[in-house]
Motif scaffolding. Structure first.
Motif, PDB file in Angstrom:
ATOM      1  N   GLN A  36      -2.183 -94.578  60.546  1.00  0.00           N
ATOM      2  CA  GLN A  36      -2.663 -93.538  61.442  1.00  0.00           C
ATOM      3  C   GLN A  36      -2.079 -93.664  62.841  1.00  0.00           C
ATOM      4  OE1 GLN A  36      -6.918 -93.776  61.002  1.00  0.00           O
ATOM      5  NE2 GLN A  36      -6.907 -92.424  59.217  1.00  0.00           N
ATOM      6  N   ILE A  58       0.194 -83.774  67.171  1.00  0.00           N
ATOM      7  CA  ILE A  58      -0.777 -84.865  67.084  1.00  0.00           C
ATOM      8  C   ILE A  58      -0.937 -85.477  68.462  1.00  0.00           C
ATOM      9  CG2 ILE A  58       0.928 -86.602  66.407  1.00  0.00           C
ATOM     10  CD1 ILE A  58      -1.338 -87.634  64.468  1.00  0.00           C
ATOM     11  N   ASN A  61      -6.638 -88.139  69.402  1.00  0.00           N
ATOM     12  CA  ASN A  61      -7.760 -87.973  68.473  1.00  0.00           C
ATOM     13  C   ASN A  61      -7.628 -86.783  67.531  1.00  0.00           C
ATOM     14  OD1 ASN A  61      -9.200 -90.162  69.601  1.00  0.00           O
ATOM     15  ND2 ASN A  61      -9.876 -88.852  71.267  1.00  0.00           N
ATOM     16  N   ALA A  63      -5.303 -83.964  65.183  1.00  0.00           N
ATOM     17  CA  ALA A  63      -4.068 -83.666  64.471  1.00  0.00           C
ATOM     18  C   ALA A  63      -4.123 -82.215  64.013  1.00  0.00           C
ATOM     19  CB  ALA A  63      -3.906 -84.585  63.267  1.00  0.00           C
ATOM     20  N   ARG A  77      -7.836 -87.225  63.811  1.00  0.00           N
ATOM     21  CA  ARG A  77      -6.742 -88.089  63.365  1.00  0.00           C
ATOM     22  C   ARG A  77      -7.207 -89.024  62.241  1.00  0.00           C
ATOM     23  NH1 ARG A  77      -2.540 -90.248  67.370  1.00  0.00           N
ATOM     24  NH2 ARG A  77      -1.087 -91.257  65.978  1.00  0.00           N
TER      25      ARG A  77
END
Length: 89
Positions: A36, A58, A61, A63, A77
């Motif tokens: 991640q 992204i 926090n 995406a 995320r």
């Protein structure tokens, strides 16, 4: 020496429990955190809910994932389960 005989099975049970359950789970969590943190725009990803798409943007926090029909969906995320590797043809 008698007390050691009573405690030894408990210690042995804890050691087995640690190596069979706790340690593998910690390794999986570490691998997910690394995956991640290394996400980048253009990666093909799968979310926890099963959505397949491409990372459009992204940040720390959030995406934004673009699905095949062009829709852009916003996810946390942490909701990204894996990065799909395209098979070379």
């Amino acid at each position: 020496m008698g007390n050691l005989g009573g405690i030894l099975p408990i210690i042995l049970m804890f050691a087995i429990f640690y190596f069979l359950l706790i340690r593998p789970q910690q390794k999986r969590q570490k691998a997910v955190r690394e995956m991640q943190s290394s996400l980048k725009k253009g990666d093909k990803v799968v979310t926890i809910g099963g959505l397949h798409g491409t990372l459009d943007s992204i940040d720390d926090n959030i995406a934004v994932i673009r699905s095949n029909d062009g829709a852009k969906l916003t996810f946390d995320r942490n909701a990204i389960r894996e990065v799909k590797e395209e098979a070379a043809l």
